[in-house]
Design a protein around this motif. Structure first.
Motif, short mmCIF file in Angstrom:
data_model
loop_
_atom_site.label_atom_id
_atom_site.label_comp_id
_atom_site.label_asym_id
_atom_site.label_seq_id
_atom_site.Cartn_x
_atom_site.Cartn_y
_atom_site.Cartn_z
N LYS A 1 0.84 -1.21 0.00
CA LYS A 1 0.00 0.00 0.00
C LYS A 1 0.87 1.25 0.00
CE LYS A 1 -4.02 -1.84 2.46
NZ LYS A 1 -4.80 -1.75 3.72
N PHE A 2 1.93 1.22 0.80
CA PHE A 2 2.85 2.35 0.87
C PHE A 2 3.44 2.63 -0.51
CE2 PHE A 2 7.26 3.87 1.44
CZ PHE A 2 7.01 5.09 2.05
N ARG B 1 2.29 1.77 -3.45
CA ARG B 1 1.25 2.26 -4.37
C ARG B 1 0.99 3.74 -4.14
NH1 ARG B 1 -1.07 -2.72 -3.40
NH2 ARG B 1 -2.58 -1.89 -1.90
N MET B 2 0.95 4.15 -2.87
CA MET B 2 0.75 5.55 -2.53
C MET B 2 1.89 6.40 -3.08
SD MET B 2 1.96 8.08 -0.25
CE MET B 2 2.83 7.12 0.96
N GLY C 1 1.73 6.85 -6.78
CA GLY C 1 0.70 7.80 -7.17
C GLY C 1 1.11 9.24 -6.99
N LEU C 2 2.04 9.50 -6.08
CA LEU C 2 2.50 10.87 -5.81
C LEU C 2 3.57 11.33 -6.78
CD1 LEU C 2 2.96 10.91 -1.93
CD2 LEU C 2 1.24 12.14 -3.24
N TRP D 1 0.22 11.24 7.36
CA TRP D 1 1.45 10.70 6.77
C TRP D 1 2.21 9.81 7.74
CZ3 TRP D 1 1.94 10.67 1.79
CH2 TRP D 1 1.23 11.62 1.05
N TRP E 1 2.42 5.86 7.89
CA TRP E 1 3.24 5.04 6.99
C TRP E 1 4.55 4.61 7.63
CZ3 TRP E 1 0.55 3.01 3.39
CH2 TRP E 1 -0.51 3.70 2.78
#
Length: 166
Positions: free
Chosen positions: A28-29, A31-32, A35-36, A155, A158
């Protein structure tokens, strides 16, 4: 005896479940982070290690830097970053810029590239990924610390290792 066997049989499943949870959190980290980022500059992954003799630049706020940073890193900031603060760095030097997760550092690395620094790279996943891999950070006095500035509550979630502070 039966009780002992039950516990013995459950422990491996419990450990496996924890590992699966960690793997899912890490996925998940990433993927995040993906995306940034624009992926506009070369990226260095924490697992690959820091290039030897790299100039380390911290693109977080000074408050974040004071809590902890990579050893030998130089604070340059993000909001007030000015390329003139690193005029002493050779334009062909290997430069690794980092922040919490890689967004601010990517923008600073882009500015460095535009200013003629040929080897500016971004630490993918930033300091959070660094700490999550169990790698060391130091405080403002250069002493090892477990503290990591989480930026804010959104944030800071994470950070899975170390002590998150704000």
């Amino acid at each position: 005896m039966r009780y002992w066997l039950t516990i013995f049989c459950l422990v491996p499943f419990t450990l496996q479940a924890q590992d699966d949870k960690s793997d899912k959190q890490e996925a998940k980290f990433y993927r995040m982070v993906d995306g940034l980022l624009d992926h506009a500059v070369e990226e260095v992954k924490v697992q690959d290690g820091i290039p030897e003799n790299a100039v380390l630049l911290d693109a977080r706020s000074e408050e974040e830097y004071k809590v902890s940073h990579l050893a030998h890193a130089r604070w340059v900031g993000y909001d007030d970053f000015d390329v003139r603060t690193i005029l002493d760095v050779d334009k062909n030097a290997e430069i690794l810029v980092y922040c919490s997760v890689g967004y601010r550092s990517e923008k600073v690395a882009e500015q460095l590239k535009s200013a003629g620094y040929t080897n500016a790279k971004n630490l993918y996943g930033g300091l959070f990924d660094w700490v999550n891999h169990g790698l060391p950070v130091v405080d403002s006095l250069g002493h090892p610390t477990q503290q990591v500035h989480g930026y804010n509550l959104l944030w800071g979630r994470w950070v899975t290792k170390g002590e998150v502070v704000y």
